[in-house]
Design a protein around this motif. Structure first.
Motif, PDB file in Angstrom:
ATOM      1  N   GLN A 133       0.850  -1.187   0.000  1.00 57.16           N
ATOM      2  CA  GLN A 133       0.000   0.000   0.000  1.00 57.16           C
ATOM      3  C   GLN A 133       0.888   1.241   0.000  1.00 57.16           C
ATOM      4  N   ASP A 134       0.621   2.148  -0.903  1.00 55.79           N
ATOM      5  CA  ASP A 134       1.400   3.397  -0.993  1.00 55.79           C
ATOM      6  C   ASP A 134       2.898   3.135  -1.056  1.00 55.79           C
ATOM      7  N   ASN A 135       3.297   2.161  -1.879  1.00 57.56           N
ATOM      8  CA  ASN A 135       4.697   1.783  -2.065  1.00 57.56           C
ATOM      9  C   ASN A 135       5.366   1.281  -0.786  1.00 57.56           C
ATOM     10  N   LYS A 136       4.563   0.787   0.169  1.00 55.72           N
ATOM     11  CA  LYS A 136       5.076   0.195   1.395  1.00 55.72           C
ATOM     12  C   LYS A 136       4.535  -1.221   1.499  1.00 55.72           C
ATOM     13  N   ILE A 137       5.340  -2.109   2.065  1.00 53.03           N
ATOM     14  CA  ILE A 137       4.912  -3.486   2.286  1.00 53.03           C
ATOM     15  C   ILE A 137       4.482  -3.605   3.739  1.00 53.03           C
ATOM     16  N   LEU A 138       3.254  -4.040   3.933  1.00 56.39           N
ATOM     17  CA  LEU A 138       2.689  -4.181   5.270  1.00 56.39           C
ATOM     18  C   LEU A 138       2.633  -5.659   5.635  1.00 56.39           C
ATOM     19  N   ILE A 139       3.122  -5.995   6.816  1.00 57.51           N
ATOM     20  CA  ILE A 139       3.147  -7.374   7.300  1.00 57.51           C
ATOM     21  C   ILE A 139       2.423  -7.406   8.636  1.00 57.51           C
ATOM     22  N   HIS A 140       1.454  -8.337   8.757  1.00 57.36           N
ATOM     23  CA  HIS A 140       0.688  -8.434  10.005  1.00 57.36           C
ATOM     24  C   HIS A 140       0.372  -9.888  10.310  1.00 57.36           C
ATOM     25  N   CYS A 141       0.701 -10.311  11.524  1.00 58.45           N
ATOM     26  CA  CYS A 141       0.339 -11.652  11.985  1.00 58.45           C
ATOM     27  C   CYS A 141      -0.926 -11.532  12.829  1.00 58.45           C
ATOM     28  N   HIS A 142      -1.979 -12.200  12.408  1.00 60.26           N
ATOM     29  CA  HIS A 142      -3.257 -12.136  13.114  1.00 60.26           C
ATOM     30  C   HIS A 142      -3.249 -12.961  14.396  1.00 60.26           C
ATOM     31  N   ALA A 143      -2.182 -13.711  14.634  1.00 61.85           N
ATOM     32  CA  ALA A 143      -2.031 -14.447  15.887  1.00 61.85           C
ATOM     33  C   ALA A 143      -1.300 -13.611  16.941  1.00 61.85           C
ATOM     34  N   GLY A 144      -0.779 -12.445  16.526  1.00 61.07           N
ATOM     35  CA  GLY A 144      -0.177 -11.521  17.478  1.00 61.07           C
ATOM     36  C   GLY A 144       1.338 -11.443  17.499  1.00 61.07           C
ATOM     37  N   CYS A 145       2.021 -12.087  16.580  1.00 63.06           N
ATOM     38  CA  CYS A 145       3.487 -11.990  16.552  1.00 63.06           C
ATOM     39  C   CYS A 145       3.917 -10.564  16.253  1.00 63.06           C
ATOM     40  N   LYS A 146       5.030 -10.155  16.839  1.00 69.60           N
ATOM     41  CA  LYS A 146       5.581  -8.823  16.583  1.00 69.60           C
ATOM     42  C   LYS A 146       6.224  -8.802  15.200  1.00 69.60           C
ATOM     43  N   THR A 147       6.074  -7.678  14.519  1.00 64.92           N
ATOM     44  CA  THR A 147       6.658  -7.511  13.190  1.00 64.92           C
ATOM     45  C   THR A 147       8.163  -7.743  13.231  1.00 64.92           C
ATOM     46  N   GLU A 148       8.818  -7.265  14.292  1.00 60.76           N
ATOM     47  CA  GLU A 148      10.262  -7.433  14.419  1.00 60.76           C
ATOM     48  C   GLU A 148      10.648  -8.912  14.441  1.00 60.76           C
ATOM     49  N   ASP A 149       9.840  -9.729  15.132  1.00 63.47           N
ATOM     50  CA  ASP A 149      10.124 -11.166  15.198  1.00 63.47           C
ATOM     51  C   ASP A 149       9.952 -11.841  13.837  1.00 63.47           C
ATOM     52  N   ILE A 150       8.938 -11.415  13.105  1.00 60.00           N
ATOM     53  CA  ILE A 150       8.685 -11.967  11.755  1.00 60.00           C
ATOM     54  C   ILE A 150       9.846 -11.614  10.827  1.00 60.00           C
ATOM     55  N   LEU A 151      10.247 -10.340  10.844  1.00 64.74           N
ATOM     56  CA  LEU A 151      11.339  -9.900   9.985  1.00 64.74           C
ATOM     57  C   LEU A 151      12.644 -10.604  10.331  1.00 64.74           C
ATOM     58  N   LYS A 152      12.887 -10.832  11.620  1.00 61.45           N
ATOM     59  CA  LYS A 152      14.109 -11.535  12.035  1.00 61.45           C
ATOM     60  C   LYS A 152      14.125 -12.948  11.487  1.00 61.45           C
ATOM     61  N   LYS A 153      12.997 -13.660  11.551  1.00 64.47           N
ATOM     62  CA  LYS A 153      12.919 -15.024  11.030  1.00 64.47           C
ATOM     63  C   LYS A 153      13.124 -15.067   9.531  1.00 64.47           C
ATOM     64  N   LEU A 154      12.762 -13.978   8.822  1.00 61.25           N
ATOM     65  CA  LEU A 154      12.918 -13.896   7.375  1.00 61.25           C
ATOM     66  C   LEU A 154      14.265 -13.292   6.974  1.00 61.25           C
ATOM     67  N   ASP A 155      15.114 -12.963   7.939  1.00 63.56           N
ATOM     68  CA  ASP A 155      16.390 -12.301   7.690  1.00 63.56           C
ATOM     69  C   ASP A 155      16.202 -10.975   6.961  1.00 63.56           C
ATOM     70  N   LEU A 156      15.236 -10.192   7.426  1.00 63.77           N
ATOM     71  CA  LEU A 156      14.946  -8.866   6.861  1.00 63.77           C
ATOM     72  C   LEU A 156      15.034  -7.826   7.954  1.00 63.77           C
ATOM     73  N   GLN A 157      15.148  -6.573   7.536  1.00 65.09           N
ATOM     74  CA  GLN A 157      15.178  -5.465   8.496  1.00 65.09           C
ATOM     75  C   GLN A 157      13.945  -4.624   8.339  1.00 65.09           C
TER      76      GLN A 157
END
Length: 64
Positions: A40-64
């Motif tokens: 959306q608006d040239n930004k990638i939005l990531i959301h876990c509906h189970a409540g995981c923090k975005t930082e934790d998701i990005l770390k598992k994917l080796d992203l910043q």
């Protein structure tokens, strides 16, 4: 970063009819595709509906 690069790192991504994708969340033992990835608006939005923090998701994917 492009959305396709993120989708390539995810397990079982599936396109949603309203736009975006859902996938198994890499930050917890997911079995029901609780992660949503949209662009959306040239930004990638990531959301876990189970409540995981975005930082934790990005770390598992080796992203910043």
């Amino acid at each position: 970063m492009k959305i396709g690069e993120i989708l390539n790192k995810l397990e079982k991504p599936k396109k949603l009819s309203g736009g975006g994708f859902n996938s198994l969340c890499p930050a917890h033992a997911d079995k029901v595709r609780s992660l949503t990835v949209t662009e959306q608006d040239n930004k990638i939005l990531i959301h876990c509906h189970a409540g995981c923090k975005t930082e934790d998701i990005l770390k598992k994917l080796d992203l910043q």
